[in-house]
Design an enzyme around this catalytic site. Sequence first.
Site, PDB file in Angstrom:
ATOM      1  N   ASP A 172       0.725  -1.179  -0.014  1.00 55.08           N
ATOM      2  CA  ASP A 172      -0.061  -0.090   0.145  1.00 55.08           C
ATOM      3  C   ASP A 172       1.023   1.123  -0.029  1.00 55.08           C
ATOM      4  O   ASP A 172       0.404   2.195  -0.604  1.00 55.08           O
ATOM      5  CB  ASP A 172      -0.994   0.047   1.276  1.00 55.08           C
ATOM      6  CG  ASP A 172      -1.879  -0.919   1.276  1.00 55.08           C
ATOM      7  OD1 ASP A 172      -2.506  -1.539   0.040  1.00 55.08           O
ATOM      8  OD2 ASP A 172      -2.537  -1.283   2.238  1.00 55.08           O
TER       9      ASP A 172
HETATM   10  P1  NAP Z   1       0.621  -4.042   3.009  1.00 57.69           P
HETATM   11  O1  NAP Z   1       0.351  -3.083   1.976  1.00 57.69           O
HETATM   12  O2  NAP Z   1       0.020  -4.681   3.745  1.00 57.69           O
HETATM   13  O3  NAP Z   1       1.240  -5.045   2.163  1.00 57.69           O
HETATM   14  C1  NAP Z   1       2.141  -6.142   2.438  1.00 57.69           C
HETATM   15  C2  NAP Z   1       2.987  -6.950   1.494  1.00 57.69           C
HETATM   16  O4  NAP Z   1       3.604  -8.011   1.941  1.00 57.69           O
HETATM   17  C3  NAP Z   1       1.853  -7.650   0.461  1.00 57.69           C
HETATM   18  O5  NAP Z   1       2.243  -7.128  -1.006  1.00 57.69           O
HETATM   19  C4  NAP Z   1       2.054  -9.058   0.642  1.00 57.69           C
HETATM   20  O6  NAP Z   1       1.848  -9.851  -0.331  1.00 57.69           O
HETATM   21  C5  NAP Z   1       3.389  -9.110   1.155  1.00 57.69           C
HETATM   22  N1  NAP Z   1       4.032 -10.356   2.045  1.00 57.69           N
HETATM   23  C6  NAP Z   1       3.192 -10.867   3.089  1.00 57.69           C
HETATM   24  N2  NAP Z   1       3.716 -11.760   3.800  1.00 57.69           N
HETATM   25  C7  NAP Z   1       5.069 -12.022   3.111  1.00 57.69           C
HETATM   26  C8  NAP Z   1       6.096 -12.756   3.081  1.00 57.69           C
HETATM   27  N3  NAP Z   1       6.189 -13.708   3.976  1.00 57.69           N
HETATM   28  N4  NAP Z   1       7.317 -12.469   2.080  1.00 57.69           N
HETATM   29  C9  NAP Z   1       7.172 -11.696   1.269  1.00 57.69           C
HETATM   30  N5  NAP Z   1       6.126 -10.724   1.189  1.00 57.69           N
HETATM   31  C10 NAP Z   1       5.117 -10.926   2.044  1.00 57.69           C
HETATM   32  O7  NAP Z   1       2.171  -3.557   3.792  1.00 57.69           O
HETATM   33  P2  NAP Z   1       2.540  -1.755   3.851  1.00 57.69           P
HETATM   34  O8  NAP Z   1       2.849  -1.380   2.522  1.00 57.69           O
HETATM   35  O9  NAP Z   1       3.597  -2.198   5.067  1.00 57.69           O
HETATM   36  O10 NAP Z   1       1.290  -1.165   4.349  1.00 57.69           O
HETATM   37  C11 NAP Z   1       0.793  -1.139   5.654  1.00 57.69           C
HETATM   38  C12 NAP Z   1      -0.848  -1.084   5.328  1.00 57.69           C
HETATM   39  O11 NAP Z   1      -1.373  -1.544   6.826  1.00 57.69           O
HETATM   40  C13 NAP Z   1      -1.315   0.197   5.208  1.00 57.69           C
HETATM   41  O12 NAP Z   1      -2.602   0.166   4.503  1.00 57.69           O
HETATM   42  C14 NAP Z   1      -1.746   0.908   6.615  1.00 57.69           C
HETATM   43  O13 NAP Z   1      -2.680   1.720   6.601  1.00 57.69           O
HETATM   44  C15 NAP Z   1      -2.168  -0.523   7.152  1.00 57.69           C
HETATM   45  N6  NAP Z   1      -2.036  -0.427   8.702  1.00 57.69           N
HETATM   46  C16 NAP Z   1      -0.954   0.240   9.229  1.00 57.69           C
HETATM   47  C17 NAP Z   1      -0.892   0.279  10.569  1.00 57.69           C
HETATM   48  C18 NAP Z   1       0.179   0.646  11.375  1.00 57.69           C
HETATM   49  O14 NAP Z   1       0.261   1.508  12.533  1.00 57.69           O
HETATM   50  N7  NAP Z   1       1.462   0.804  10.583  1.00 57.69           N
HETATM   51  C19 NAP Z   1      -1.909  -0.585  11.506  1.00 57.69           C
HETATM   52  C20 NAP Z   1      -3.039  -1.062  10.681  1.00 57.69           C
HETATM   53  C21 NAP Z   1      -2.988  -1.171   9.351  1.00 57.69           C
HETATM   54  P3  NAP Z   1       1.803 -11.361  -0.663  1.00 57.69           P
HETATM   55  O15 NAP Z   1       0.593 -11.784   0.397  1.00 57.69           O
HETATM   56  O16 NAP Z   1       1.586 -11.634  -2.297  1.00 57.69           O
HETATM   57  O17 NAP Z   1       3.081 -11.966  -0.127  1.00 57.69           O
END
Ligand code: NAP
Length: 495
Positions: free
Chosen positions: A422
């Site tokens: 994201d």
């Molecule tokens: P993300 O958008 O959740 O994406 C995670 C990515 O990691 C996915 O592409 C997933 O694809 C990949 N992945 C998962 N397990 C993996 C593994 N073992 N090996 C390789 N790839 C793996 O992560 P982000 O970019 O860090 O974004 C964070 C999101 O979470 C935002 O939308 C944010 O608003 C939300 N959020 C954040 C918080 C906070 O406080 N930081 C709290 C709640 C929500 P695959 O499944 O294909 O592997």
Amino acid sequence: MDLALLSAAAGEHGGTPAWAMLAYLISGVLFILALRGLSSPGTSRAGNRYGMIGMTIAMVTTLVTHVPMIPGDAFNSYVGPDFMTMGEIVAAIAIGGGIGWVIAKRIAMTDMPQLVAAFHSLVGLAAVLVGWAAYLNPEAFGIVGADGAIHAVSRVELGLGIAIGAITFSGSVIAFLKLAGKMSGAPILLPARHVINLGTLAGIIALTAWFTQDQSLWVIATITVLSFLIGFLLIIPIGGADMPVVVSMLNSYSGWAAAAMGFTLSNTAMIITGALVGSSGAILSYIMCKAMNRGFLSVIAGGFGAEAAAGGGAAKEQRPWKRGSAEDAAYMLGEAEKVIIIPGYGMAVSQAQHALREMGDLLKARGVEVKYAIHPVAGRMPGHMNVLLAEANVPYDEVFELEDINSEFATADVAFIIGANDVVNPAAKTDKSSPIYGMPVFDVDKAKQVFFIKRSMGGVGYAGVDNDVFYMDQTLMLLADAKKMVEDINKGLAH
Ligand code: NAP
């Protein structure tokens, strides 16, 4: 010297001995030093230690001043309610501490966000129970006037404490269910929800005012029920990219709930601690909102702007994309002059931070400039990536925040995305119907080459939307578990 004599000699304040007030003051100062220490990775361990010492001093002081060693111990009788004897309290701490110890041992790092939400709910519930205990047995809490009624000011404290506690409880339960994936992360939008929310809040405030005139059971019971309801209503419409703000906001609420309990229990340390947690959580929520380009009030009002988000779960497209291998990546990384690494939630899932640090070392040994770019909401809790990189001993001066590094992608040879999704999705800049629209993202498309590590093309990020970066000309998809992929790249780089 006998403690009772010591406190008599030192003077007392509001039923609390002067030495205890001094101890609470010292613990308050230590909590402030803890927050100061936690503001930077380099001082965070010291910050944690200050917090632990402060909490130990506060707990021992409260125990010594409030809990009789034996039932009816005269020394403690003047400081308020004698809940239990020391033996019973120690047993309760051992049971609660034991459960906490087992949970802390078993919990996977990736489950921390929902655990934090679950623990916030317990603070809220405790505030509700303390409030009800005080209402049902006000004499024990010393809040009854000569006329036998609860003091008006204590009624306001009780009403507010129970309301904030109940909101924290039900809100945190919903946040827990969403973060644990036991409930859809998508916003749930009730028709006329703003009218319902405002009406419920107005009802709670009016009833708290009414409670100062009429201490009937129905008033406090209705305040409790409405507050449980509003906590639920406020969190269900919040989804996707706004969840980080919710987590820090509930953290803040739990602080205010603890402060309200502190008033009910006449415990200065609790008021100080609660106010510190409440205000630092509110500041963090504000910072997260700014980072996410969201209005603070619109997030806490629940689901403002979520109409667009609700319809934004874009279907996956069948577009051409290129698959790369660890060997390709090792070769191109080794040839690069500047590499920017963008870690995300997937790095945490696969625990790839140590292998990643090794990769950074191998690249630096070849004269490549390596920088890490951290998005404020990467991962699942504030500071998630910073903690993991610090654990792997990544030098702090190689770690940069979004606004400090985003302009550098234009001069980078490689943007190395590891488990992030994201936070690099350009839909946030261009697609008004996307749930992440408006959130600032890394300009990875400006880098000459992009490597994108994830496990499969089917997997999506937290917000559940497709990502144009997969299909860009300069992107190579490295489909594997992040740790395994980086270890394979390291083998290639070591040759
Ligand atoms: P993300 O958008 O959740 O994406 C995670 C990515 O990691 C996915 O592409 C997933 O694809 C990949 N992945 C998962 N397990 C993996 C593994 N073992 N090996 C390789 N790839 C793996 O992560 P982000 O970019 O860090 O974004 C964070 C999101 O979470 C935002 O939308 C944010 O608003 C939300 N959020 C954040 C918080 C906070 O406080 N930081 C709290 C709640 C929500 P695959 O499944 O294909 O592997």
